[in-house]
Design an enzyme around this catalytic site. Structure first.
Site, PDB file in Angstrom:
ATOM      1  N   HIS A  14      -9.231 -10.239   1.889  1.00 53.20           N
ATOM      2  CA  HIS A  14      -8.170 -10.085   1.374  1.00 53.20           C
ATOM      3  C   HIS A  14      -8.295  -9.680  -0.063  1.00 53.20           C
ATOM      4  O   HIS A  14      -8.198 -10.638  -0.746  1.00 53.20           O
ATOM      5  CB  HIS A  14      -6.952 -10.864   1.777  1.00 53.20           C
ATOM      6  CG  HIS A  14      -5.524 -10.377   1.321  1.00 53.20           C
ATOM      7  ND1 HIS A  14      -4.517 -11.058   1.867  1.00 53.20           N
ATOM      8  CD2 HIS A  14      -5.075  -9.628   0.131  1.00 53.20           C
ATOM      9  CE1 HIS A  14      -3.252 -10.152   1.361  1.00 53.20           C
ATOM     10  NE2 HIS A  14      -3.871  -9.437   0.036  1.00 53.20           N
ATOM     11  N   HIS A  16      -7.789  -6.603  -3.427  1.00 50.97           N
ATOM     12  CA  HIS A  16      -7.631  -5.367  -3.715  1.00 50.97           C
ATOM     13  C   HIS A  16      -8.510  -4.961  -4.989  1.00 50.97           C
ATOM     14  O   HIS A  16      -8.597  -5.666  -5.877  1.00 50.97           O
ATOM     15  CB  HIS A  16      -6.182  -5.134  -4.235  1.00 50.97           C
ATOM     16  CG  HIS A  16      -5.340  -5.531  -3.056  1.00 50.97           C
ATOM     17  ND1 HIS A  16      -4.470  -4.819  -2.367  1.00 50.97           N
ATOM     18  CD2 HIS A  16      -4.573  -6.897  -2.846  1.00 50.97           C
ATOM     19  CE1 HIS A  16      -3.684  -5.390  -1.554  1.00 50.97           C
ATOM     20  NE2 HIS A  16      -3.743  -6.784  -1.918  1.00 50.97           N
ATOM     21  N   HIS A 194      -0.083  -6.391   5.338  1.00 50.10           N
ATOM     22  CA  HIS A 194       0.628  -7.123   4.367  1.00 50.10           C
ATOM     23  C   HIS A 194       2.070  -7.557   5.134  1.00 50.10           C
ATOM     24  O   HIS A 194       2.806  -6.571   5.342  1.00 50.10           O
ATOM     25  CB  HIS A 194       0.825  -6.985   2.902  1.00 50.10           C
ATOM     26  CG  HIS A 194      -0.319  -6.831   2.223  1.00 50.10           C
ATOM     27  ND1 HIS A 194      -1.382  -6.291   2.526  1.00 50.10           N
ATOM     28  CD2 HIS A 194      -0.549  -7.571   0.836  1.00 50.10           C
ATOM     29  CE1 HIS A 194      -2.231  -6.690   1.209  1.00 50.10           C
ATOM     30  NE2 HIS A 194      -1.809  -7.228   0.233  1.00 50.10           N
ATOM     31  N   GLU A 197       4.837 -12.251   3.052  1.00 51.19           N
ATOM     32  CA  GLU A 197       4.512 -12.612   1.669  1.00 51.19           C
ATOM     33  C   GLU A 197       5.719 -12.982   0.971  1.00 51.19           C
ATOM     34  O   GLU A 197       6.027 -14.128   1.142  1.00 51.19           O
ATOM     35  CB  GLU A 197       3.577 -11.524   0.968  1.00 51.19           C
ATOM     36  CG  GLU A 197       3.232 -11.899  -0.486  1.00 51.19           C
ATOM     37  CD  GLU A 197       2.637 -10.737  -1.163  1.00 51.19           C
ATOM     38  OE1 GLU A 197       2.845  -9.704  -0.898  1.00 51.19           O
ATOM     39  OE2 GLU A 197       2.100 -11.099  -2.341  1.00 51.19           O
ATOM     40  N   ASP A 275      -7.023 -12.026  -3.290  1.00 54.43           N
ATOM     41  CA  ASP A 275      -5.962 -10.872  -3.564  1.00 54.43           C
ATOM     42  C   ASP A 275      -6.319 -10.073  -4.830  1.00 54.43           C
ATOM     43  O   ASP A 275      -6.906  -9.036  -4.513  1.00 54.43           O
ATOM     44  CB  ASP A 275      -4.737 -11.597  -3.564  1.00 54.43           C
ATOM     45  CG  ASP A 275      -3.375 -10.674  -3.215  1.00 54.43           C
ATOM     46  OD1 ASP A 275      -3.708  -9.666  -2.649  1.00 54.43           O
ATOM     47  OD2 ASP A 275      -2.258 -11.057  -3.218  1.00 54.43           O
ATOM     48  N   ASP A 276      -5.882 -10.527  -5.944  1.00 55.25           N
ATOM     49  CA  ASP A 276      -5.966  -9.728  -7.329  1.00 55.25           C
ATOM     50  C   ASP A 276      -6.360 -10.583  -8.257  1.00 55.25           C
ATOM     51  O   ASP A 276      -5.658 -11.094  -9.404  1.00 55.25           O
ATOM     52  CB  ASP A 276      -4.612  -9.179  -7.541  1.00 55.25           C
ATOM     53  CG  ASP A 276      -4.225  -8.244  -6.354  1.00 55.25           C
ATOM     54  OD1 ASP A 276      -4.617  -7.313  -6.137  1.00 55.25           O
ATOM     55  OD2 ASP A 276      -3.417  -8.729  -5.950  1.00 55.25           O
TER      56      ASP A 276
HETATM   57  N1  LIG Z   1      -0.177  -9.403  -3.154  1.00 58.31           N
HETATM   58  C1  LIG Z   1       0.008  -7.971  -3.025  1.00 58.31           C
HETATM   59  N2  LIG Z   1       1.075  -7.795  -1.988  1.00 58.31           N
HETATM   60  C2  LIG Z   1       1.319  -6.628  -2.097  1.00 58.31           C
HETATM   61  N3  LIG Z   1       0.809  -5.663  -2.348  1.00 58.31           N
HETATM   62  C3  LIG Z   1      -0.327  -5.816  -3.297  1.00 58.31           C
HETATM   63  N4  LIG Z   1      -1.074  -5.001  -3.764  1.00 58.31           N
HETATM   64  C4  LIG Z   1      -2.232  -5.606  -4.840  1.00 58.31           C
HETATM   65  N5  LIG Z   1      -1.822  -6.969  -4.451  1.00 58.31           N
HETATM   66  C5  LIG Z   1      -0.585  -7.011  -3.238  1.00 58.31           C
HETATM   67 ZN   LIG Z   2      -2.691  -8.333  -1.125  1.00 62.88          ZN
END
Ligand SMILES: Nc1ncnc2[nH]cnc12
Ligand SMILES: [Zn+2]
Length: 317
Positions: A14, A16, A194, A197, A275-276
């Site tokens: 996971h 991006h 997703h 969340e 994630d990011d």
């Molecule tokens: N945590 C996240 N949830 C939904 N979309 C995303 N795009 C990038 N990170 C995300």
């Molecule tokens: Zn994500």
């Protein structure tokens, strides 16, 4: 413990790619592409990374992605992430990219895809990192726009392992994308999404039953629905959980409240992901380490989480 966690072989499921854009690279690409930025320097930009929810983050994430213009930019972004993988013994990664973030700005689909796939190939050949790319649809846009993106992807179908669904969750349930996911599956793609969340357990049910997903991205709100928990455990459906993301975006107020280890002990196939990472304060090892620091994660639990990530790969190398 950090070094031990770092050395543990693991997969990231996971991530991006646009969320791995570190402020230093963002500034370098802005300069290369002669783009004026609203922040004076890297420190000012980093200081802006304080979010109260998913949408506040997404607004900055889409703004940051505007510096990505050329094939080389997408290569450099992906290559920088793969070097982090190498440094943290991530031996396999299945990253997402959001084509619509770029095609909507006039960047051709092939420019984005060529840069990413060239770096992933170099990652396999030069760094020994296995990979499978996931094309993610933006759920705040229409299903018709997702169909257009799928049309653009079909000539390059071998470049992808799956389609996914990301961006603003609330008000955009999986059912909105049932037909485009049907089509993607009939074209041979696997599916992930997703769900759970910020959104309710109902969205996880929809992702499983309507989108027929192989993995749930996030899914931490499943714990609110006992019947759903039983299904996830019985069917061993993997959850790609992102602890630092969840605290940065206030899904949990504090890491000490995170439910990932409770889920692990109940038999849920949970995995640890970043994630990011450029926006949330760390890559995979930092996420594992936060679980040790705040939840007392043991070496045995870390080993099981890492093994889950290897088991839950869509591509078994
Ligand atoms: N945590 C996240 N949830 C939904 N979309 C995303 N795009 C990038 N990170 C995300
Ligand atoms: Zn994500």
């Amino acid at each position: 413990m950090y070094d031990w966690l770092n050395a543990l072989p693991k997969a990231e499921l996971h991530l991006h790619l646009e969320g791995s854009l570190e402020p230093e690279l963002l500034f370098a690409l802005a300069e290369r592409n002669k783009i004026a930025l609203p922040w004076n320097d890297v420190e000012t930009l980093r200081a802006a990374y304080a979010f109260n929810n998913l949408q506040e983050f997404l607004d900055l994430y889409y703004q940051g992605a505007d510096v990505l213009r050329t094939e080389q930019d997408f290569y450099d972004l992906t290559w920088a992430y793969l070097q982090r993988c190498k440094a943290q013994n991530v031996i396999h990664t299945e990253p997402f990219f959001d084509p619509q973030t770029h095609t909507d700005r006039g960047i051709p689909f092939e420019v984005v895809l060529d840069g990413i796939t060239r770096a992933l190939k170099d990652g396999r050949e030069q760094l020994g990192i296995g990979s499978g790319l996931i094309l993610s649809f933006l759920r705040h846009l229409s299903e018709e726009e997702a169909h257009t993106t799928l049309d653009q992807a079909l000539p390059f179908r071998d470049a992808f392992v799956a389609v996914g669904l990301d961006s603003s969750e609330m008000g955009h349930p999986p059912s909105k994308f049932q037909r485009v996911f049907d089509r993607a599956r009939s074209e041979g793609f696997l599916t992930v999404a997703h769900a759970g969340e910020e959104g309710p357990p109902e969205y996880i049910w929809e992702a499983l039953d309507l989108l027929k997903i192989q993995r749930i991205d996030h899914g931490v709100r499943a714990i609110e629905d006992e019947r759903l928990m039983q299904r996830i455990i019985d069917e061993q459906i993997p959850l790609t959980v992102c602890p630092l993301s969840n605290t940065k975006l206030r899904v949990f107020d504090h890491m000490g409240q995170h439910n990932i280890l409770d889920m692990l002990e109940r038999g849920v196939k949970v995995t640890v992901n970043s994630d990011d990472p450029a926006y949330f304060g760390g890559y995979v090892t930092e996420n594992f380490h936060a679980l040790h620091t705040h939840l007392g994660m043991t070496e045995d639990q870390a080993r099981r989480l890492a093994q889950n990530s290897l088991d839950a790969r869509l591509i078994k190398a």
